[in-house]
Design a protein around this motif. Structure first.
Motif, mmCIF file in Angstrom:
data_model
loop_
_atom_site.group_PDB
_atom_site.id
_atom_site.type_symbol
_atom_site.label_atom_id
_atom_site.label_comp_id
_atom_site.label_asym_id
_atom_site.label_seq_id
_atom_site.Cartn_x
_atom_site.Cartn_y
_atom_site.Cartn_z
ATOM 1 N N VAL A 102 3.089 16.878 7.881
ATOM 2 C CA VAL A 102 1.825 16.210 8.177
ATOM 3 C C VAL A 102 1.104 17.013 9.248
ATOM 4 N N THR A 104 -1.954 17.541 12.089
ATOM 5 C CA THR A 104 -2.825 16.808 12.994
ATOM 6 C C THR A 104 -3.184 17.741 14.155
ATOM 7 N N LYS A 108 -3.918 13.828 18.814
ATOM 8 C CA LYS A 108 -3.633 12.738 17.884
ATOM 9 C C LYS A 108 -2.149 12.646 17.546
ATOM 10 N N THR A 112 -0.305 9.694 15.238
ATOM 11 C CA THR A 112 0.180 10.121 13.924
ATOM 12 C C THR A 112 1.656 9.798 13.754
ATOM 13 N N GLN A 115 2.664 6.173 12.974
ATOM 14 C CA GLN A 115 2.504 5.697 11.603
ATOM 15 C C GLN A 115 3.653 6.122 10.685
#
Length: 410
Positions: A102, A104, A108, A112, A115
């Motif tokens: 993922v 980012t 952030k 992140t 989640q």
């Protein structure tokens, strides 16, 4: 005086030396560190030591250029920190225990990871890059190797979970190196402010995800090693606790300094600090920065098989990556010794540690070992095992395009 002009204009370089009284020079520098006027005339500019130019220079030439600039920068402490990248501009890639990635940015990071179910239930490794991969295939390949090694390790641990949800660990890549694309940004990096920013983001991530400090291992490369050290100090100042471990991969000298401020990585910045020095007289430093400092083939400009300082510096990343791969944890036995000649003569009688992931965290001191010129680099690594690891690594990488590290070719 503009610090960059001080490195580029001969007259100003000479004046910066002559303006300091002799007794002050003797207090600040050892005689062997003084530079003659002729040496100052031949001193390279900051632009001359871009990563592209360093890769084109022979090993000795690149090492000499960096050593000269470092000594010039210490005259009157002319270089001051002047570059702090914004957290919103620092790319971050989170590698989950199942290999999913993922993307980012640093600002952030906490939101992140919050989640992500089960993030942080096992050890979290934070990899802080220190050189720009977009400017160098050498750096890109080394970073790719380390990320691939962790994914390989996660896959191996998950294969032993017997049907349980995969949760072997997580890797967070803070790509600080992407912001150091020019030699000016690299040498004038504000280590203290950048380290503080990273510490604050890690604190938020750990609080939001319930991650204890003893589950965090920071692996940092080159100048980012000192950023990691500052992050460790700031983390302790803010929380009263220490990060579990910081591993420095060929830590660099600190070029831009603030008088009377500790900026370099040092023991005590985490519960355990270890360093691998592969270009001590080139891009790296001979200074001891950890509880354990390891010098493959002894302190030198570069380890065997390297023809420039960038490649030599990135070998530390490759060595650590090799130790991360399942079954390779004990590939780099190092011995406590005072010289490489003593090691080669088999006259050592000190302690032994395994360089890399499986190092003994109770160890202290300076260690050396012999390494191979080509992969497998560890003297104890069976060649067929290492080749199998690379084949598995390439096969896995071909199925994913979510990260530049994981999808770039070796």
């Amino acid at each position: 005086m503009n610090p960059l002009k001080a490195l580029c204009v001969v007259a100003l370089l000479a004046a910066s030396v002559l303006a300091v009284p002799n007794h002050q020079q003797s207090l600040k520098h050892k005689p062997t560190q003084w530079l003659s006027i002729n040496q100052l005339k031949a001193a390279p500019s900051v632009e001359d030591v871009s990563i592209e130019n360093l890769e084109r220079m022979p090993l000795d030439e690149g090492a000499k250029a960096l050593q000269t600039i470092y000594h010039v920068s210490q005259i009157n402490n002319d270089l001051k920190p002047a570059f702090t990248p914004s957290p919103s501009n620092i790319p971050v890639t989170i590698v989950k225990s199942n290999g999913q990635m993922v993307s980012t940015t640093l600002d952030k990071l906490a939101g992140t990871t919050k989640q992500m179910p089960d993030f942080g239930n096992q050890e979290v490794t934070v990899f802080i890059t220190g050189l720009p991969s977009q400017k160098s295939e050498t750096v890109r390949t080394a970073n790719h190797d380390l990320v691939g090694a962790y994914v390989e390790r996660f896959n191996y641990e998950n294969s032993k979970s017997h049907g349980e949800a995969p949760n072997a660990g997580n890797l967070v890549i803070i790509d600080l190196g992407e912001q150091l694309s020019t030699s000016k940004h690299y040498m004038l990096l504000d280590i203290r402010e950048t380290g503080n920013q990273i510490a604050h983001e890690l604190i938020k991530m750990m609080e939001m995800c319930g991650i204890p400090p003893n589950s965090v291992h920071i692996v940092a490369q080159n100048i980012a090693s000192h950023v990691a050290g500052q992050a460790g100090r700031e983390f302790e100042r803010e929380t009263g606790k220490q990060i579990s471990r910081i591993t420095a991969l060929d830590p660099s000298p600190v070029y831009a300094k603030i008088c009377n401020c500790l900026l370099s990585l040092s023991r005590g910045d985490a519960e355990f600090v270890d360093a691998i020095h592969t270009s001590a007289w080139g891009m790296g430093t001979t200074e001891r920065v950890g509880d354990v400092d390891i010098f493959p083939n002894g302190p030198s400009k570069g380890v065997p098989g390297c023809d420039n300082v960038v490649k030599a510096s990135m070998r530390a990343t490759h060595y650590f990556a090799e130790s991360v791969r399942p079954g390779q944890e004990h590939s780099f036995p190092a011995e406590e010794t005072s010289s490489f000649d003593e090691l080669r003569s088999k006259n050592t009688c000190g302690k032994r540690v395994y360089m890399g992931l499986a190092i003994d965290k109770d160890a202290e001191g300076d260690f050396m070992l012999e390494v191979n010129e080509k992969s497998p680099f560890g003297k104890r690594t069976p060649a067929h095992q290492q080749r199998n690891c690379h084949r598995a690594h390439k096969s896995s990488s071909s199925s994913s395009t979510s990260s530049k590290y994981w999808s770039s070719s070796n």
